[in-house]
Design a protein around this motif. Structure first.
Motif, mmCIF file in Angstrom:
data_model
loop_
_atom_site.group_PDB
_atom_site.id
_atom_site.type_symbol
_atom_site.label_atom_id
_atom_site.label_comp_id
_atom_site.label_asym_id
_atom_site.label_seq_id
_atom_site.Cartn_x
_atom_site.Cartn_y
_atom_site.Cartn_z
ATOM 1 N N SER A 38 39.995 14.692 -15.987
ATOM 2 C CA SER A 38 41.286 14.018 -15.807
ATOM 3 C C SER A 38 42.110 13.929 -17.094
ATOM 4 O O SER A 38 43.296 13.627 -17.042
ATOM 5 C CB SER A 38 41.073 12.617 -15.233
ATOM 6 N N LEU A 140 46.948 10.005 -23.180
ATOM 7 C CA LEU A 140 47.422 9.603 -21.858
ATOM 8 C C LEU A 140 47.511 8.081 -21.789
ATOM 9 O O LEU A 140 46.630 7.387 -22.310
ATOM 10 C CB LEU A 140 46.478 10.100 -20.764
ATOM 11 N N PRO A 141 48.541 7.545 -21.145
ATOM 12 C CA PRO A 141 48.676 6.082 -21.042
ATOM 13 C C PRO A 141 47.462 5.402 -20.411
ATOM 14 O O PRO A 141 47.155 4.256 -20.739
ATOM 15 C CB PRO A 141 49.927 5.895 -20.177
ATOM 16 N N SER A 142 46.750 6.107 -19.552
ATOM 17 C CA SER A 142 45.587 5.519 -18.880
ATOM 18 C C SER A 142 44.319 5.530 -19.735
ATOM 19 O O SER A 142 43.330 4.886 -19.390
ATOM 20 C CB SER A 142 45.303 6.271 -17.572
ATOM 21 N N ASN A 143 44.340 6.229 -20.872
ATOM 22 C CA ASN A 143 43.141 6.394 -21.694
ATOM 23 C C ASN A 143 43.038 5.256 -22.719
ATOM 24 O O ASN A 143 43.272 5.434 -23.915
ATOM 25 C CB ASN A 143 43.152 7.764 -22.374
ATOM 26 N N LYS A 144 42.669 4.091 -22.234
ATOM 27 C CA LYS A 144 42.613 2.884 -23.078
ATOM 28 C C LYS A 144 41.561 2.997 -24.182
ATOM 29 O O LYS A 144 41.769 2.513 -25.288
ATOM 30 C CB LYS A 144 42.353 1.636 -22.225
ATOM 31 N N GLN A 172 52.124 15.736 -18.024
ATOM 32 C CA GLN A 172 51.990 14.285 -17.997
ATOM 33 C C GLN A 172 52.555 13.671 -19.273
ATOM 34 O O GLN A 172 52.498 14.264 -20.351
ATOM 35 C CB GLN A 172 50.513 13.898 -17.858
ATOM 36 N N HIS A 174 52.643 11.298 -22.454
ATOM 37 C CA HIS A 174 51.630 10.913 -23.442
ATOM 38 C C HIS A 174 52.208 9.872 -24.386
ATOM 39 O O HIS A 174 53.386 9.929 -24.730
ATOM 40 C CB HIS A 174 51.175 12.125 -24.266
#
Length: 189
Positions: A38, A140-144, A172, A174
């Motif tokens: 992902s 990626l914004p979701s990759n905390k 996507q 970033h």
């Protein structure tokens, strides 16, 4: 170019990958292929072959010789296992004096500070040995988890690059993080 950087407190070392590391590196990227799908570009099966990775590492060795990029393997000090990678890519010297950073670690070695330590070593190398002014990373914004690694190393969020990279088959957004050489001086004083 032989170079090894150590963080004994976290039990890791960084060493530039060489063609002798190809099988270990191939094993690593095959293990991470599904868990990181992902957050990675779509790659064909040819990418996951010994020949393709040999060529890729040879290209990275040449980049290091040319001063345009450095691909470090992350190794355990205890048993010299290759557990990840951190790279300084797209080195631009002169008036820009910056580079991009990328990294990943085997899922079994997440947590415990190893990735944070590896990024810290690579950043210090970039600023001290390469004399860079800026190192940046796109996340990626979701990759905390990746964001935390950067923030622990003094990287600051600068903004969002819209449709920046084609990840998992689609362009996507970033988040762009960067650290400056002067930030490192502040962190170590």
């Amino acid at each position: 170019m032989a170079l090894t950087l150590y963080d004994t407190a976290n039990g890791i070392s960084l060493r530039l990958l060489t063609p002798q590391d190809t099988q270990s590196y191939l094993d690593l990227i095959q293990v991470t292929r599904v868990p990181y799908q992902s957050v990675e570009p779509v790659r064909d099966d040819e990418f996951y072959t010994l020949d393709a990775q040999t060529r890729r590492i040879e290209d990275r060795v040449k980049a290091a010789e040319d001063g345009t990029g450095y691909q470090f393997g992350i190794y355990t000090i205890k048993d010299s296992l290759l557990i990840g990678q951190v790279s300084i890519n797209n080195v631009v010297l002169g008036v820009a004096n910056y580079a991009d950073m990328g990294y990943f670690i085997h899922p079994d070695y997440q947590g415990g500070g190893r990735m944070t330590a590896a990024v810290k070593l690579a950043v210090a190398y970039g600023f001290r040995a390469l004399k860079l002014n800026r190192i940046q990373a796109a996340v990626l914004p979701s990759n905390k988890g990746s964001q935390r690694v950067l923030e622990k190393n003094g990287f600051q969020f600068e903004g969002t690059a819209r449709k920046y990279l084609k990840i998992n088959g689609k362009y996507q957004d970033h988040q762009i993080y960067a650290v400056l050489a002067e930030d490192l001086d502040e962190l170590t004083n």
